[in-house]
Write a protein that holds these residues in place. Structure first.
Motif, PDB file in Angstrom:
ATOM      1  N   ALA A 498       0.826  -1.212   0.000  1.00  0.00           N
ATOM      2  CA  ALA A 498       0.000   0.000   0.000  1.00  0.00           C
ATOM      3  C   ALA A 498       0.858   1.260   0.000  1.00  0.00           C
ATOM      4  O   ALA A 498       0.459   2.292  -0.546  1.00  0.00           O
ATOM      5  N   ASP A 499       2.055   1.205   0.618  1.00  0.00           N
ATOM      6  CA  ASP A 499       2.926   2.380   0.638  1.00  0.00           C
ATOM      7  C   ASP A 499       3.768   2.500  -0.616  1.00  0.00           C
ATOM      8  O   ASP A 499       4.675   3.343  -0.676  1.00  0.00           O
ATOM      9  N   GLU A 500       3.513   1.637  -1.618  1.00  0.00           N
ATOM     10  CA  GLU A 500       4.178   1.672  -2.916  1.00  0.00           C
ATOM     11  C   GLU A 500       5.668   1.374  -2.826  1.00  0.00           C
ATOM     12  O   GLU A 500       6.432   1.708  -3.737  1.00  0.00           O
ATOM     13  N   SER A 501       6.110   0.747  -1.745  1.00  0.00           N
ATOM     14  CA  SER A 501       7.498   0.291  -1.704  1.00  0.00           C
ATOM     15  C   SER A 501       7.713  -0.850  -2.687  1.00  0.00           C
ATOM     16  O   SER A 501       8.742  -0.919  -3.364  1.00  0.00           O
ATOM     17  N   PHE A 502       6.735  -1.739  -2.739  1.00  0.00           N
ATOM     18  CA  PHE A 502       6.744  -2.825  -3.710  1.00  0.00           C
ATOM     19  C   PHE A 502       5.486  -2.714  -4.562  1.00  0.00           C
ATOM     20  O   PHE A 502       4.395  -2.420  -4.056  1.00  0.00           O
ATOM     21  N   GLU A 503       5.633  -2.988  -5.843  1.00  0.00           N
ATOM     22  CA  GLU A 503       4.515  -3.036  -6.770  1.00  0.00           C
ATOM     23  C   GLU A 503       4.397  -4.460  -7.314  1.00  0.00           C
ATOM     24  O   GLU A 503       5.367  -4.986  -7.882  1.00  0.00           O
ATOM     25  N   ARG A 504       3.226  -5.073  -7.133  1.00  0.00           N
ATOM     26  CA  ARG A 504       3.047  -6.428  -7.665  1.00  0.00           C
ATOM     27  C   ARG A 504       2.867  -6.329  -9.178  1.00  0.00           C
ATOM     28  O   ARG A 504       1.912  -5.742  -9.671  1.00  0.00           O
ATOM     29  N   ILE A 505       3.791  -6.930  -9.905  1.00  0.00           N
ATOM     30  CA  ILE A 505       3.751  -6.878 -11.363  1.00  0.00           C
ATOM     31  C   ILE A 505       3.265  -8.181 -11.979  1.00  0.00           C
ATOM     32  O   ILE A 505       2.883  -8.200 -13.157  1.00  0.00           O
ATOM     33  N   PHE A 506       3.282  -9.275 -11.219  1.00  0.00           N
ATOM     34  CA  PHE A 506       2.734 -10.534 -11.728  1.00  0.00           C
ATOM     35  C   PHE A 506       2.246 -11.362 -10.541  1.00  0.00           C
ATOM     36  O   PHE A 506       2.981 -11.543  -9.574  1.00  0.00           O
ATOM     37  N   PRO A 507       1.007 -11.862 -10.629  1.00  0.00           N
ATOM     38  CA  PRO A 507       0.004 -11.703 -11.690  1.00  0.00           C
ATOM     39  C   PRO A 507      -0.433 -10.247 -11.834  1.00  0.00           C
ATOM     40  O   PRO A 507      -0.553  -9.538 -10.841  1.00  0.00           O
ATOM     41  N   CYS A 508      -0.684  -9.829 -13.068  1.00  0.00           N
ATOM     42  CA  CYS A 508      -1.027  -8.444 -13.339  1.00  0.00           C
ATOM     43  C   CYS A 508      -2.543  -8.285 -13.371  1.00  0.00           C
ATOM     44  O   CYS A 508      -3.280  -9.230 -13.651  1.00  0.00           O
ATOM     45  N   ALA A 509      -2.981  -7.080 -13.103  1.00  0.00           N
ATOM     46  CA  ALA A 509      -4.415  -6.801 -13.065  1.00  0.00           C
ATOM     47  C   ALA A 509      -5.002  -6.578 -14.448  1.00  0.00           C
ATOM     48  O   ALA A 509      -6.212  -6.724 -14.637  1.00  0.00           O
ATOM     49  N   ASP A 510      -4.176  -6.228 -15.435  1.00  0.00           N
ATOM     50  CA  ASP A 510      -4.652  -5.989 -16.791  1.00  0.00           C
ATOM     51  C   ASP A 510      -5.024  -7.320 -17.430  1.00  0.00           C
ATOM     52  O   ASP A 510      -4.169  -8.212 -17.594  1.00  0.00           O
ATOM     53  N   SER A 511      -6.293  -7.471 -17.803  1.00  0.00           N
ATOM     54  CA  SER A 511      -6.764  -8.749 -18.353  1.00  0.00           C
ATOM     55  C   SER A 511      -6.153  -9.050 -19.724  1.00  0.00           C
ATOM     56  O   SER A 511      -5.891 -10.207 -20.054  1.00  0.00           O
ATOM     57  N   VAL A 512      -5.917  -8.004 -20.524  1.00  0.00           N
ATOM     58  CA  VAL A 512      -5.338  -8.220 -21.855  1.00  0.00           C
ATOM     59  C   VAL A 512      -3.915  -8.748 -21.737  1.00  0.00           C
ATOM     60  O   VAL A 512      -3.537  -9.733 -22.375  1.00  0.00           O
ATOM     61  N   ARG A 513      -3.125  -8.100 -20.904  1.00  0.00           N
ATOM     62  CA  ARG A 513      -1.753  -8.556 -20.735  1.00  0.00           C
ATOM     63  C   ARG A 513      -1.693  -9.894 -20.001  1.00  0.00           C
ATOM     64  O   ARG A 513      -0.795 -10.699 -20.257  1.00  0.00           O
ATOM     65  N   ALA A 514      -2.628 -10.117 -19.095  1.00  0.00           N
ATOM     66  CA  ALA A 514      -2.653 -11.417 -18.411  1.00  0.00           C
ATOM     67  C   ALA A 514      -2.855 -12.543 -19.414  1.00  0.00           C
ATOM     68  O   ALA A 514      -2.238 -13.615 -19.287  1.00  0.00           O
ATOM     69  N   GLY A 515      -3.704 -12.328 -20.426  1.00  0.00           N
ATOM     70  CA  GLY A 515      -3.883 -13.342 -21.462  1.00  0.00           C
ATOM     71  C   GLY A 515      -2.620 -13.560 -22.271  1.00  0.00           C
ATOM     72  O   GLY A 515      -2.278 -14.702 -22.618  1.00  0.00           O
ATOM     73  N   GLU A 516      -1.888 -12.488 -22.583  1.00  0.00           N
ATOM     74  CA  GLU A 516      -0.628 -12.638 -23.312  1.00  0.00           C
ATOM     75  C   GLU A 516       0.395 -13.414 -22.484  1.00  0.00           C
ATOM     76  O   GLU A 516       1.099 -14.291 -23.016  1.00  0.00           O
ATOM     77  N   TYR A 517       0.477 -13.102 -21.209  1.00  0.00           N
ATOM     78  CA  TYR A 517       1.446 -13.806 -20.360  1.00  0.00           C
ATOM     79  C   TYR A 517       1.064 -15.274 -20.183  1.00  0.00           C
ATOM     80  O   TYR A 517       1.945 -16.145 -20.089  1.00  0.00           O
ATOM     81  N   ARG A 518      -0.232 -15.570 -20.129  1.00  0.00           N
ATOM     82  CA  ARG A 518      -0.648 -16.979 -20.046  1.00  0.00           C
ATOM     83  C   ARG A 518      -0.227 -17.744 -21.296  1.00  0.00           C
ATOM     84  O   ARG A 518       0.173 -18.906 -21.214  1.00  0.00           O
ATOM     85  N   GLU A 519      -0.327 -17.108 -22.448  1.00  0.00           N
ATOM     86  CA  GLU A 519       0.109 -17.764 -23.683  1.00  0.00           C
ATOM     87  C   GLU A 519       1.609 -18.025 -23.676  1.00  0.00           C
ATOM     88  O   GLU A 519       2.067 -19.099 -24.084  1.00  0.00           O
TER      89      GLU A 519
END
Length: 707
Positions: A498-519
């Motif tokens: 929450a304090d933005e020290s770490f940003e979760r980059i995977f799994p990502c919230a973007d559904s389009v990119r999540a589909g690309e990464y699954r492929e």
């Protein structure tokens, strides 16, 4: 304090300290001062220089300290790790973990149970599968097994190149790479062609800190037998104050099955000490111009050290936060947004390329405790699972003039040495936030022991019910026990991101990119399942210099002697045809030559051969023994229980006579009299007598085959 190094207690609580912790008991030695990696902190007064060594069985910690989180740093040389642990009120254990090889081979583990009484083990080097296999459920290790596939330059090049053949547009963030000596011929052809940028950078496969790196424009400077990596040199980088630089990005991997990654907010910008000029023949050896490694540039007289953590934009080592501000001021917000997005995408795809092999290695060492349902966070990938390992990776990224990130290498053990106040500020926050996001609790040890006890009782009293409970999610080993741990982990991740020290980059919230990464993950898994190691080994063998020379020699031999091989083949075919013709003529002219020495064949007397199978009664007009040979009966069970067909002596004798007649015909064509050759082998009647005398049961024995 029970084999650990403790943080100083407040003055108001000094009286509450147990008396037993201040005195040395049996088998205990208190030491003050001393030498080693802890001496610097002792001189600085950070914590009491007290260590406890136990002999024999390890004594437990005092009752007041039983719930403390213990960090074992016996294999860690960085003082910043200890400071981060003490800042979180963790107990620091300096006691080395000793293995008894005989006990390990027998499956008994370490020689002392006290050596394993810690929550987190922090080491500076890679770990062996044996170390990972000995982890208990509540323990965590700061390295994943098999990470050398990513940290070694050759392994990284092979992993990325394998997926780049399938998705060239998605994996264009690393320069063209050749792994030597396996791809020596391709590299030599490329460097001799003179196409494009002719400058290449050569790096040893397993080196660090810039050791053994050099630039070249000819293959004559490269040893084709050493394990090296050749890359096309990026000759148009983005410059800061006229100097080349690279960026160190820190990525935290908390799980590989499924993959879970976090990007740290800050990092380091390392700037060269000499002004950049494009590579030419005369300046290829100027390492402070072309190489951004801190270990190389810090020895230059022009290197400027940072004096204060607040002044993060001064010196040859600066902070990543300063870089984002400088880039925004110099080139606009679009450049910053595009570069940030490219860095995230590059880190995710790099881990995806090695995820199948990392997950396979981890599952081989530890049975993953997985939740029975999908993640409530809506990741859409795989169910969450608990992990006993984590890893801080250091990505070295080069930025070109078009603000495109290029991956140089990945460090699985980035240096945590603090030579400047800026180093200490960034790395201390990184390690502290990492320890917090791991969700290590004081009750983990107690909870794990309770679950192990319940599981043992369930196995003892419930029997087969244990398996069904685990599959349905009931019981201490089932999914319900894991869901509670995962819920605590999710709350911890949400709190410390929450304090933005770490940003979760995977799994990502973007559904389009999540589909690309699954492929991409599916393709990487398919390549791993199809045997990438075998394919890579075959490709390396086929492209090795020795294999290429053999192939060229075979081609030259085939071109120079085609007529000789054809003539040899035709001669062999002609001789075989002549032999077959002669055999046919001899059989037609002398059909009874096989029985010339013993007279015409007489009907066999079954009374003379008690070991032979009796013939069935013949009926008129039904069967002709000469035209239609008898079919043996179905195999019968012997007294020993083995199934063996009955032996037909008459059929065996007729086949032998036919083969002897054919061989006599062949010898006759060679001018050899058959009787002379077979004088010592014509023992048909003696053989029949021997069989009749020895085998009355109708079954052959090993002596028959010997004869």
């Amino acid at each position: 304090l029970g084999g650990m190094r403790a943080a100083p207690l407040p003055p108001d609580k000094m009286s509450a300290r147990p008396a037993s912790s201040a005195s040395s008991g049996s088998g205990t030695e208190l030491e003050r001062g001393g030498s080693g990696r802890s001496a610097g902190a002792a001189r600085a007064g950070q914590w009491p220089r007290i260590s406890r060594r136990t002999s024999g069985s390890a004594s437990a910690r005092p009752a007041g300290e039983a719930a403390a989180i213990v960090l074992n740093v016996s294999s860690c040389k960085y003082e910043v790790v200890r400071r981060a642990a003490r800042g979180l009120h963790w107990m620091v254990d300096e006691e080395e973990i000793e293995f008894d090889l005989e006990e390990v081979a027998a499956g008994m583990g370490v020689s002392s149970a006290a050596n394993e009484d810690w929550n987190v083990f922090w080491t500076d080097t890679s770990v062996s599968p044996l170390r990972v296999m000995r982890l208990k459920r509540f323990q965590k290790l700061n390295h994943f097994p098999g990470m050398h596939h990513l940290a070694r330059k050759g392994g990284l090049g092979n992993s990325l190149t394998r997926l780049a053949r399938r998705f060239p547009a998605a994996f264009d963030f690393f320069p063209p790479t050749w792994v030597l000596p396996a791809q020596w011929n391709e590299f030599k052809e490329q460097i001799d062609s003179g196409k494009g940028n002719r400058t290449f950078i050569i790096k040893p496969d397993a080196s660090c800190q810039g050791k053994g790196i050099f630039l070249t424009r000819t293959h004559e400077n490269v040893n084709p037998t050493e394990n090296q990596v050749a890359q096309r040199y990026l000759h148009k980088p983005l410059l800061i104050e006229g100097k080349k630089f690279d960026v160190r990005i820190y990525v935290l991997v908390t799980n590989v099955n499924p993959l879970r990654m976090f990007l740290f907010e800050d990092g380091l910008v390392r700037i060269c000490t000499e002004d950049y000029v494009e590579p030419k023949g005369r300046n290829l050896g100027q390492s402070c111009v072309h190489l951004t490694n801190y270990a190389i540039n810090k020895n230059n007289d022009k290197f400027v050290f940072n004096e204060a953590s607040e002044a993060s934009g001064v010196g040859n080592k600066r902070s990543l936060k300063w870089f984002w501000a400088w880039l925004k001021e110099s080139h606009g917000q679009e450049a910053v947004a595009g570069l940030r997005d490219g860095v995230r995408d590059m880190a995710i795809k790099t881990l995806i390329s090695v995820q199948p092999v990392l997950a396979h290695t981890y599952r081989s060492c530890i049975k993953t405790a997985r939740a029975p349902t999908q993640s409530k966070a809506g990741d859409g990938v795989q169910p969450q699972s608990l992990s006993n390992c984590f890893e801080i990776l250091g990505f070295d990224v080069l930025v070109d003039r078009k603000f495109k990130p290029w991956l140089i290498e990945v460090n699985h053990s980035p240096s945590f040495a603090c030579d400047t106040p800026l180093d200490e500020s960034i790395k201390l926050r990184l390690i502290t936030k990492t320890m917090q996001i791991l969700n290590v609790g004081t009750a983990d040890r107690r909870r794990a022991k309770q679950r192990a006890k319940q599981a043992a009782q369930l196995r003892l009293y419930a029997g087969k019910q244990l398996k069904s409970d685990a599959e349905s999610g009931d019981g201490p080993t089932g999914g319900k026990a894991v869901v509670d741990d995962l819920a605590r982990l999710a709350r911890c991740e949400a709190k410390h991101t929450a304090d933005e020290s770490f940003e979760r980059i995977f799994p990502c919230a973007d559904s389009v990119r999540a589909g690309e990464y699954r492929e991409l993950l599916a393709e990487a898994s398919r390549l791993f399942a199809s045997g990438p190691a075998v394919s890579r080994r075959n490709a390396q063998r086929a492209s090795s210099p020795r294999s290429v020379l053999r192939e060229k020699a075979r081609q030259l031999e085939a071109q120079e002697e085609p007529d000789a091989k054809q003539q040899q083949l035709k001669g062999r075919q002609r001789r075989n045809a002549e032999l077959a013709r002669c055999q046919h003529e001899q059989v037609q002219e002398h059909p009874d030559s096989a029985d010339s020495e013993h007279g015409p064949e007489q009907p066999s007397d079954r009374s003379r051969y008690p070991g032979s199978r009796p013939r069935e009664e013949e009926s008129a007009g039904k069967r002709d023994e000469v035209a239609r040979p008898r079919v043996p009966r179905r195999a019968t069970k012997s007294t020993s229980g083995s199934s063996m067909p009955r032996f037909d002596l008459e059929k065996f004798r007729q086949r032998g006579l036919q083969r002897r007649a054919a061989f006599n015909a062949y010898l006759a064509t060679r001018g050899v009299i058959g009787g002379q050759v077979f004088a010592g082998m014509a023992v048909d009647e003696d053989l029949e007598l021997a069989l009749g005398a020895q085998h009355g049961s109708g079954r052959p024995s090993n002596s028959l085959f010997v004869v």
